[in-house]
Scaffold this motif. Structure first.
Motif, PDB file in Angstrom:
ATOM      1  N   ALA A  92     -55.482 -73.220 -35.292  1.00 58.11           N
ATOM      2  CA  ALA A  92     -55.504 -74.683 -35.326  1.00 58.11           C
ATOM      3  C   ALA A  92     -56.397 -75.256 -34.229  1.00 58.11           C
ATOM      4  CB  ALA A  92     -54.084 -75.230 -35.179  1.00 58.11           C
ATOM      5  N   LEU A  93     -56.247 -74.754 -33.019  1.00 64.35           N
ATOM      6  CA  LEU A  93     -57.007 -75.259 -31.883  1.00 64.35           C
ATOM      7  C   LEU A  93     -58.516 -75.103 -32.077  1.00 64.35           C
ATOM      8  CD1 LEU A  93     -56.897 -76.369 -28.930  1.00 64.35           C
ATOM      9  CD2 LEU A  93     -56.916 -73.990 -28.187  1.00 64.35           C
ATOM     10  N   HIS A  94     -58.921 -73.982 -32.647  1.00 66.19           N
ATOM     11  CA  HIS A  94     -60.348 -73.698 -32.839  1.00 66.19           C
ATOM     12  C   HIS A  94     -60.873 -74.166 -34.192  1.00 66.19           C
ATOM     13  CE1 HIS A  94     -60.723 -71.620 -29.034  1.00 66.19           C
ATOM     14  NE2 HIS A  94     -59.546 -71.067 -29.295  1.00 66.19           N
ATOM     15  N   LYS A  95     -59.991 -74.815 -34.973  1.00 65.54           N
ATOM     16  CA  LYS A  95     -60.356 -75.377 -36.274  1.00 65.54           C
ATOM     17  C   LYS A  95     -61.105 -74.359 -37.156  1.00 65.54           C
ATOM     18  CE  LYS A  95     -60.699 -80.092 -34.381  1.00 65.54           C
ATOM     19  NZ  LYS A  95     -59.424 -80.052 -33.826  1.00 65.54           N
ATOM     20  N   LEU A  96     -60.590 -73.146 -37.188  1.00 64.68           N
ATOM     21  CA  LEU A  96     -61.229 -72.067 -37.938  1.00 64.68           C
ATOM     22  C   LEU A  96     -61.127 -72.330 -39.439  1.00 64.68           C
ATOM     23  CD1 LEU A  96     -59.957 -69.052 -35.812  1.00 64.68           C
ATOM     24  CD2 LEU A  96     -62.145 -70.261 -35.648  1.00 64.68           C
ATOM     25  N   LYS A  97     -62.203 -72.117 -40.136  1.00 65.59           N
ATOM     26  CA  LYS A  97     -62.263 -72.403 -41.581  1.00 65.59           C
ATOM     27  C   LYS A  97     -62.239 -71.152 -42.451  1.00 65.59           C
ATOM     28  CE  LYS A  97     -62.578 -76.853 -41.108  1.00 65.59           C
ATOM     29  NZ  LYS A  97     -61.408 -77.659 -41.388  1.00 65.59           N
ATOM     30  N   ASP A  98     -62.361 -69.988 -41.829  1.00 66.90           N
ATOM     31  CA  ASP A  98     -62.347 -68.737 -42.593  1.00 66.90           C
ATOM     32  C   ASP A  98     -61.173 -67.842 -42.220  1.00 66.90           C
ATOM     33  OD1 ASP A  98     -63.098 -68.019 -40.037  1.00 66.90           O
ATOM     34  OD2 ASP A  98     -64.591 -66.544 -40.699  1.00 66.90           O
ATOM     35  N   THR A  99     -60.264 -68.377 -41.411  1.00 71.22           N
ATOM     36  CA  THR A  99     -59.188 -67.564 -40.836  1.00 71.22           C
ATOM     37  C   THR A  99     -57.830 -68.163 -41.164  1.00 71.22           C
ATOM     38  OG1 THR A  99     -60.666 -66.949 -39.039  1.00 71.22           O
ATOM     39  CG2 THR A  99     -58.313 -66.563 -38.692  1.00 71.22           C
ATOM     40  N   THR A 100     -56.921 -67.289 -41.507  1.00 71.00           N
ATOM     41  CA  THR A 100     -55.538 -67.667 -41.761  1.00 71.00           C
ATOM     42  C   THR A 100     -54.660 -66.985 -40.706  1.00 71.00           C
ATOM     43  OG1 THR A 100     -53.779 -67.685 -43.439  1.00 71.00           O
ATOM     44  CG2 THR A 100     -55.158 -65.714 -43.343  1.00 71.00           C
ATOM     45  N   ASP A 101     -53.406 -67.326 -40.689  1.00 73.63           N
ATOM     46  CA  ASP A 101     -52.466 -66.620 -39.827  1.00 73.63           C
ATOM     47  C   ASP A 101     -51.145 -66.470 -40.548  1.00 73.63           C
ATOM     48  OD1 ASP A 101     -50.591 -68.962 -38.712  1.00 73.63           O
ATOM     49  OD2 ASP A 101     -52.671 -69.657 -38.661  1.00 73.63           O
ATOM     50  N   VAL A 102     -50.398 -65.468 -40.140  1.00 67.60           N
ATOM     51  CA  VAL A 102     -49.055 -65.244 -40.667  1.00 67.60           C
ATOM     52  C   VAL A 102     -48.097 -65.738 -39.596  1.00 67.60           C
ATOM     53  CG1 VAL A 102     -47.371 -63.517 -41.379  1.00 67.60           C
ATOM     54  CG2 VAL A 102     -49.770 -63.270 -42.059  1.00 67.60           C
ATOM     55  N   ALA A 103     -47.304 -66.736 -39.953  1.00 65.32           N
ATOM     56  CA  ALA A 103     -46.370 -67.333 -38.995  1.00 65.32           C
ATOM     57  C   ALA A 103     -45.267 -68.051 -39.775  1.00 65.32           C
ATOM     58  CB  ALA A 103     -47.109 -68.286 -38.058  1.00 65.32           C
ATOM     59  N   SER A 104     -44.460 -68.812 -39.058  1.00 65.38           N
ATOM     60  CA  SER A 104     -43.305 -69.492 -39.650  1.00 65.38           C
ATOM     61  C   SER A 104     -43.656 -70.898 -40.145  1.00 65.38           C
ATOM     62  CB  SER A 104     -42.196 -69.613 -38.602  1.00 65.38           C
ATOM     63  OG  SER A 104     -42.615 -70.501 -37.571  1.00 65.38           O
ATOM     64  N   LEU A 105     -42.756 -71.455 -40.929  1.00 61.58           N
ATOM     65  CA  LEU A 105     -42.893 -72.864 -41.322  1.00 61.58           C
ATOM     66  C   LEU A 105     -42.855 -73.758 -40.086  1.00 61.58           C
ATOM     67  CD1 LEU A 105     -40.699 -73.269 -44.544  1.00 61.58           C
ATOM     68  CD2 LEU A 105     -43.163 -73.595 -44.325  1.00 61.58           C
ATOM     69  N   GLY A 106     -42.069 -73.353 -39.092  1.00 55.34           N
ATOM     70  CA  GLY A 106     -42.005 -74.104 -37.841  1.00 55.34           C
ATOM     71  C   GLY A 106     -43.364 -74.180 -37.173  1.00 55.34           C
ATOM     72  N   ALA A 107     -44.097 -73.082 -37.171  1.00 55.59           N
ATOM     73  CA  ALA A 107     -45.445 -73.074 -36.588  1.00 55.59           C
ATOM     74  C   ALA A 107     -46.374 -73.985 -37.390  1.00 55.59           C
ATOM     75  CB  ALA A 107     -45.994 -71.654 -36.538  1.00 55.59           C
ATOM     76  N   ALA A 108     -46.203 -74.009 -38.703  1.00 53.52           N
ATOM     77  CA  ALA A 108     -47.027 -74.899 -39.540  1.00 53.52           C
ATOM     78  C   ALA A 108     -46.791 -76.351 -39.151  1.00 53.52           C
ATOM     79  CB  ALA A 108     -46.702 -74.690 -41.021  1.00 53.52           C
ATOM     80  N   ARG A 109     -45.533 -76.709 -38.901  1.00 54.15           N
ATOM     81  CA  ARG A 109     -45.213 -78.084 -38.491  1.00 54.15           C
ATOM     82  C   ARG A 109     -45.763 -78.400 -37.107  1.00 54.15           C
ATOM     83  NH1 ARG A 109     -40.440 -76.809 -41.307  1.00 54.15           N
ATOM     84  NH2 ARG A 109     -39.421 -76.055 -39.427  1.00 54.15           N
ATOM     85  N   VAL A 110     -45.549 -77.496 -36.164  1.00 61.50           N
ATOM     86  CA  VAL A 110     -45.969 -77.730 -34.780  1.00 61.50           C
ATOM     87  C   VAL A 110     -47.483 -77.906 -34.687  1.00 61.50           C
ATOM     88  CG1 VAL A 110     -46.162 -76.658 -32.490  1.00 61.50           C
ATOM     89  CG2 VAL A 110     -43.988 -76.594 -33.720  1.00 61.50           C
ATOM     90  N   TYR A 111     -48.238 -77.085 -35.409  1.00 64.09           N
ATOM     91  CA  TYR A 111     -49.701 -77.103 -35.284  1.00 64.09           C
ATOM     92  C   TYR A 111     -50.400 -77.820 -36.443  1.00 64.09           C
ATOM     93  CZ  TYR A 111     -48.291 -74.004 -31.651  1.00 64.09           C
ATOM     94  OH  TYR A 111     -47.669 -73.497 -30.547  1.00 64.09           O
ATOM     95  N   ASP A 112     -49.630 -78.558 -37.248  1.00 60.08           N
ATOM     96  CA  ASP A 112     -50.156 -79.347 -38.355  1.00 60.08           C
ATOM     97  C   ASP A 112     -51.076 -78.520 -39.248  1.00 60.08           C
ATOM     98  OD1 ASP A 112     -50.524 -81.576 -39.985  1.00 60.08           O
ATOM     99  OD2 ASP A 112     -52.308 -82.202 -38.877  1.00 60.08           O
ATOM    100  N   MET A 113     -50.520 -77.421 -39.743  1.00 63.64           N
ATOM    101  CA  MET A 113     -51.297 -76.518 -40.589  1.00 63.64           C
ATOM    102  C   MET A 113     -50.821 -76.580 -42.030  1.00 63.64           C
ATOM    103  SD  MET A 113     -51.822 -73.274 -38.094  1.00 63.64           S
ATOM    104  CE  MET A 113     -53.296 -72.733 -38.952  1.00 63.64           C
ATOM    105  N   ASN A 114     -51.699 -76.224 -42.927  1.00 66.31           N
ATOM    106  CA  ASN A 114     -51.406 -76.173 -44.349  1.00 66.31           C
ATOM    107  C   ASN A 114     -50.746 -74.830 -44.668  1.00 66.31           C
ATOM    108  OD1 ASN A 114     -51.444 -77.038 -47.030  1.00 66.31           O
ATOM    109  ND2 ASN A 114     -53.399 -76.041 -47.420  1.00 66.31           N
ATOM    110  N   VAL A 115     -49.705 -74.865 -45.478  1.00 63.50           N
ATOM    111  CA  VAL A 115     -49.029 -73.645 -45.908  1.00 63.50           C
ATOM    112  C   VAL A 115     -49.657 -73.215 -47.233  1.00 63.50           C
ATOM    113  CG1 VAL A 115     -46.830 -72.584 -46.545  1.00 63.50           C
ATOM    114  CG2 VAL A 115     -46.895 -74.364 -44.770  1.00 63.50           C
ATOM    115  N   LEU A 116     -50.437 -72.125 -47.183  1.00 62.05           N
ATOM    116  CA  LEU A 116     -51.088 -71.615 -48.390  1.00 62.05           C
ATOM    117  C   LEU A 116     -50.121 -70.825 -49.260  1.00 62.05           C
ATOM    118  CD1 LEU A 116     -54.474 -70.404 -46.853  1.00 62.05           C
ATOM    119  CD2 LEU A 116     -54.017 -72.540 -48.069  1.00 62.05           C
ATOM    120  N   ALA A 117     -49.152 -70.159 -48.627  1.00 63.33           N
ATOM    121  CA  ALA A 117     -48.151 -69.380 -49.364  1.00 63.33           C
ATOM    122  C   ALA A 117     -46.922 -69.195 -48.473  1.00 63.33           C
ATOM    123  CB  ALA A 117     -48.723 -68.024 -49.767  1.00 63.33           C
ATOM    124  N   GLN A 118     -45.748 -69.163 -49.113  1.00 59.48           N
ATOM    125  CA  GLN A 118     -44.496 -68.945 -48.385  1.00 59.48           C
ATOM    126  C   GLN A 118     -43.863 -67.630 -48.826  1.00 59.48           C
ATOM    127  OE1 GLN A 118     -41.647 -72.165 -48.184  1.00 59.48           O
ATOM    128  NE2 GLN A 118     -43.241 -73.675 -48.576  1.00 59.48           N
TER     129      GLN A 118
END
Length: 183
Positions: free
Chosen positions: A118-144
């Protein structure tokens, strides 16, 4: 796998000045475990294990781990070339990541991966994390629920500055009054 949570508002607060804050970040599974065990606690991250072992063991909590594939807004699955996460999370999502054909890169923790992407605004990179992390860092959830095992559970140790006598409403495997120091 056993991970460690430190709780500050149980029998004497731990402050950020007591511990360095880079071992855990907001949105981590350990933070969710802390909130599950003690809803009004202050989860304090710990950079060094030796500091964690200076506190008192007061129980454990089991947390179902539900991994998500997170990316910055506007990033599509087709754009992905790599994934960042903790090595254990990467291994737990082997089937999904193999299907995506992304390069896996291990980092210290799942929420830290989300924070970095999120901080580096990467456009080709995803991460595996929690829904909580998606909320904290304002990220889109591609799959749950991308973990291979639907019954994926992690045990978290509960630690506090001073001994905590468990109430009858919480089952503990170990009596913290008999095993108060981990060291």
């Amino acid at each position: 796998m056993v991970l460690i949570c430190l709780f500050g508002n149980i029998a004497g607060p731990l402050s950020a000045s007591d511990l360095s804050s880079s071992w855990g970040v907001s949105g981590a599974y350990s933070e969710t475990a802390a909130e599950k065990a003690y809803p009004n606690c202050e989860a304090v991250p710990c950079e060094q294990f030796d500091i964690a072992f200076e506190v008192t063991y007061c129980g454990e909590v089991q947390l179902p781990i539900r991994h998500c594939l997170l990316a910055n807004h506007g990033v599509r699955v087709e754009d992905l070339t790599r994934v960042l996460s903790h090595p254990q999370a990467l291994a737990q999502c082997e089937n999904t990541l193999t299907t995506l054909r992304v390069i896996r890169e291990a980092v210290d923790n799942t929420a830290g991966a989300a924070q970095f992407v999120a901080l580096h605004k990467l456009k080709d990179t995803t991460d595996v994390a929690s829904l909580g992390a998606a909320r904290v860092y304002d990220m889109n959830v591609l799959a749950q629920d991308i973990q291979d095992d639907a019954d994926n559970i992690t045990r978290f140790l509960m630690l506090a500055r001073e001994p905590v006598i468990p109430g009858t409403d919480r089952p503990f495997k170990v009596d913290p009054t008999k095993n108060s120091r981990l060291k």
